[in-house]
Scaffold this active site. Structure first.
Site, PDB file in Angstrom:
ATOM      1  CE  LYS A   1     -25.999  82.787 -77.702  1.00 43.24           C
ATOM      2  NZ  LYS A   1     -27.195  83.563 -77.366  1.00 43.24           N
ATOM      3  CD1 TRP A   2     -20.586  76.666 -82.726  1.00 49.66           C
ATOM      4  CD2 TRP A   2     -18.821  77.681 -83.634  1.00 49.66           C
ATOM      5  NE1 TRP A   2     -20.097  75.851 -83.718  1.00 49.66           N
ATOM      6  CE2 TRP A   2     -19.013  76.448 -84.291  1.00 49.66           C
ATOM      7  CE3 TRP A   2     -17.745  78.490 -84.039  1.00 49.66           C
ATOM      8  CZ2 TRP A   2     -18.176  76.001 -85.310  1.00 49.66           C
ATOM      9  CZ3 TRP A   2     -16.917  78.042 -85.059  1.00 49.66           C
ATOM     10  CH2 TRP A   2     -17.135  76.813 -85.688  1.00 49.66           C
ATOM     11  CG  ASP A   3     -27.099  78.628 -80.604  1.00 44.43           C
ATOM     12  OD1 ASP A   3     -27.115  77.619 -79.888  1.00 44.43           O
ATOM     13  OD2 ASP A   3     -27.949  79.532 -80.530  1.00 44.43           O
TER      14      ASP A   3
ATOM     15  CG  ASP B   1     -31.612  79.253 -74.519  1.00 45.58           C
ATOM     16  OD1 ASP B   1     -30.578  79.943 -74.562  1.00 45.58           O
ATOM     17  OD2 ASP B   1     -32.119  78.730 -75.529  1.00 45.58           O
TER      18      ASP B   1
ATOM     19  NE  ARG C   1     -34.736  77.752 -82.957  1.00 42.92           N
ATOM     20  CZ  ARG C   1     -33.928  78.773 -82.795  1.00 42.92           C
ATOM     21  NH1 ARG C   1     -32.654  78.668 -83.041  1.00 42.92           N
ATOM     22  NH2 ARG C   1     -34.383  79.918 -82.363  1.00 42.92           N
TER      23      ARG C   1
ATOM     24  CG  ASP D   1     -28.534  85.641 -80.194  1.00 46.63           C
ATOM     25  OD1 ASP D   1     -29.067  84.703 -80.817  1.00 46.63           O
ATOM     26  OD2 ASP D   1     -27.836  85.469 -79.174  1.00 46.63           O
TER      27      ASP D   1
END
Ligand code: DGJ
Length: 726
Positions: free
Chosen positions: A478-480, A550, A445, A368
């Site tokens: 995994k495309w966040d 999440d 963030r 990740d």
């Protein structure tokens, strides 16, 4: 033919075995809606369009005053702004004269097998032309020259249809589209409850139901994403409807950006429903000859309540939305290091997880966030998509190869649309992030968002990602996407086109996803947006799996999974067992099995007992994979009906197998209960692994199974399996 046109009555009829949708070309070529609901064989809809009229207030086309017609009261197939229809409008075009009067009338139509693609946009597709039939109805606003084509595709076998709109400028002057909704449906009454999926990060897609009331009710997103706050989904359920009975209409927008889902109950107690791009912060200048394509909406009708509606969506999305190699292939069972290590990892730590995974029977390691730039916390490096050499002694390629040598697949995390102020790429290209002149750039963030409207930005991302994806044995991405968009604007768009920003942004994202999925067709994509912030059909077109939330605490996540199941299939739902403490591993497993299963932990943090339990879970994952991914879901006890316990069931397509899961969230005094199964074959006999008894489907569905003996304990869960005996 599932779509027919009766030339004498001028009625279009769109049929599936269980639904009918009808509208007609009325006097003066208005398109009038007639009916949407359970299948009816006839097409004698004469007079169904009539509504009470209030002649002095509801204006009318002068030629039609004697008929009682007013665009304000009649059910319109596309409600337009400013020419008599005072309800929420589906189309508003500001013309070169500066006014926004809009009025389209029927010109022509064509019916054909198959389904057209929508340029630049994700959409449902036909596996073969025989699977669906399309109707295109061309309308024209003769003042603006806007040629507006309504596209309907009927999926015969599935009681489902899609609707989108194309606006073409046939005039010699530029005009501006201010609002274009993907569908507009005028219902005959207001006797429905409106169901939507609301939430927030860690708590997405919660079921909410309210009765329709006079006036306006709607939900939407203006966040630059489909959002965790309001999913682009809504349903109408007849007041007497339930999980298993009644008229249920489901609407879902294939779009991942700002959306609007609206209802309005008018003074005749009739309801208008629409869905499309959110007109706030939207506008599109259309030059002569140009066309604009709206995203597509999916419409599902079921007379078997919400359950029937959901199962139709699930089948439809599994067969006509999800694409690529992984559509039919069994997805690897994965372990992701995020909850275990955060960004504090190096090759040694990850290798230890990989070794444990291999010994346990897990099939893929997903690395990740934290492998690139100098990303030791979330304040830096997004956009610098090259390895952080201090985390990999033998280079990242060496590390990936060592994991592959163990016999595992390897997955990697990206957040391509983001850029950290503390990054090399931001220093080089400060104008590559979304911003507007003279205003501070808000951080979310600690990060900014890349300006995906720009070709140079997309090329940069494609090239730098391809460098890693093309030169390493990577199997999964995994495309966040971890923040909303603020100060929305692009340095490259002229002032008059800044309103196009949001839509151009998502078109840019879709283009990049398209390029990457085409260049690396073997990759399995798992979409993610802080969990389920982009859990929408637009993303499902590129990504057969989406990290659902999440929140990995089984007791509260189950509510999210129930809400998501209103329209999204289990096969798409990324669901992991984590080390979070609220329930035992049995319950964590039972909840995470409802989806694309995996683990999200560092084995070093959990006890030997927990590790042994996990080893025992793997066989079940394989055994029930098909049942869960391709079976039919029945919600037995939903969290919105019972806050203390819930139950759900998967039944295989041939009805030979079923799995019932019960979860006691909070123990109560009510000890006795019987659960009645659903969806079995009444005439078949099933053996049950809970009590070893053989009972007929009829018995299990009508008398049920008595579970008075299960412990009344917070967090207790139980999966019971049924198998046909001949
Ligand atoms: C948000 C995701 O939902 C998490 O699973 C994880 O990938 C983090 N982002 C990483 O920053």
């Amino acid at each position: 033919m599932p779509i027919s046109f009766d030339d004498s009555k001028k009625i279009f009829k769109l049929d599936t075995p269980s639904s009918t949708y009808a509208f007609k070309v009325y006097d003066e070529n208005y398109l009038i809606h007639l009916y949407y609901g359970a299948y009816v064989p006839d097409n004698d809809f004469d007079g169904y369009e009539k509504r009470r009229q209030y002649a002095s207030f509801s204006a009318s086309n002068a030629h039609l005053t004697h008929t009682g017609f007013s665009a304000d009261t009649y059910p319109m197939e596309i409600g337009c702004n400013g020419c008599g229809d005072m309800r929420i409008s589906a189309l508003q075009i500001r013309n070169a004269d500066g006014n926004a009067s809009t009025d389209v009338r029927y010109v022509s139509h064509k019916i054909y097998s198959g389904k057209p693609a929508l340029p630049g946009l994700p959409a449902l597709y036909a596996n073969d032309d025989g699977e669906c039939t399309t109707l295109e109805v061309v309308t024209l606003d003769k003042v603006t020259g806007a040629e507006v084509t309504l596209i309907y595709t009927v999926f015969e076998k599935l009681s489902a249809m899609t609707r989108s709109v194309v606006v073409k400028n046939t005039s010699d002057k530029t005009f501006e589209i201010e609002k274009v909704m993907s569908f507009c449906l005028d219902m005959e009454s207001d006797e429905y409850d409106l169901i939507t999926l609301y939430g927030r990060h860690n708590s997405e897609r919660h079921f909410e139901k309210r009765p329709l009331a006079h006036g306006y009710q709607g939900i939407g997103s203006r966040r630059g994403t489909s959002s965790a706050q309001q999913n682009p989904f809504m349903a109408l359920l007849s007041h007497n409807g339930s999980e298993d009975f009644g008229d249920a209409y489901g609407f879902n927008l294939v779009y991942s950006c700002n959306h609007l889902c609206e209802t309005e109950v008018d003074f005749n107690n009739c309801t208008r429903v629409m869905m499309g791009i959110n007109p706030t912060d939207f506008g599109w200048l259309l030059a002569p000859g140009e066309s604009f394509y709206s995203p597509e909406a999916v419409l599902v009708y079921s007379n078997e309540g919400l359950g029937g509606m959901s199962r139709t969506f699930h089948r439809l999305y599994n067969s006509n939305l999800v694409r690529g190699k992984w559509k039919h292939l069994k997805r690897p069972l994965l372990v992701n290091n995020w909850e275990g290590t955060g960004m504090k990892f190096d090759d040694e730590k990850l290798y230890a997880i990989a070794k444990w995974a291999k010994e346990t029977g897990i099939e893929m390691l997903v690395m990740d966030d934290g492998w690139f730039g100098h990303r030791d916390n979330d304040r830096s490096s997004l956009g610098d998509w090259f390895e952080d050499s201090k985390k990999f002694k033998n280079g990242m390629t060496g590390f990936i190869n060592s994991v592959k040598d163990l016999g595992l697949k390897f997955g990697i995390w990206y957040e391509p649309e983001m850029i950290s102020p503390d990054s090399e790429i931001y220093k080089k290209h400060p104008d590559w992030c979304i911003h507007v002149p003279n205003r501070d750039r808000s951080v979310g963030r600690w990060q900014y968002v890349m300006d995906m409207t720009r070709e140079d930005v997309r090329d940069y991302l494609f090239n730098i990602m391809s460098d890693i994806l093309g030169n390493n044995a990577i199997d999964y991405i995994k495309w966040d996407f971890n923040r909303n968009i603020t100060e929305a604007g692009s340095a490259l768009l002229p002032p008059e086109r800044q309103k196009e920003f949001f839509h151009r942004f998502i078109l840019g994202t879709y283009e990049l996803m398209d390029r990457i999925t085409k260049a690396f067709p073997h990759l399995l994509f798992e979409n993610c947006s802080g969990g389920g912030g982009r859990y929408d059909p637009g993303m499902m077109y590129f990504s057969p799996q989406i990290w659902c939330s999440d929140n990995t605490d089984a007791l509260s996540r189950v509510d999210i999974q129930f809400g998501s199941s209103l329209c999204y299939p289990a096969s798409v739902q990324g669901a992991h067992v984590s080390a979070s403490k609220r329930s035992g591993y049995e319950t964590k497993r039972n909840v995470a099995m409802w989806g694309s299963f995996g683990y999200e932990l560092d084995p070093a943090d959990i006890s030997e007992d927990a590790r042994a339990e996990i080893r025992g879970q793997i066989a079940d994952y394989h055994k029930y994979y098909d049942l869960i991914h391709y079976g039919d879901l029945y919600r037995i006890i939903s969290p919105w009906d019972d806050p203390y316990k819930c139950a759900w069931e998967f039944v295989s397509e041939d009805k030979s197998k079923a799995m019932l899961t019960l979860l006691i969230k909070f123990a109560t005094e009510r000890r006795n209960f019987v659960i009645k199964l659903k969806g079995l074959d009444a005439g078949k006999n099933y053996i049950c692994d809970f009590d070893g008894r053989i009972r007929s489907g009829a018995m299990l569905m009508n008398a049920g199974i008595n579970l008075h003996e299960v412990p009344e304990k917070d967090g207790y869960s139980l999966a019971i399996h049924f198998e046909e005996v001949k």
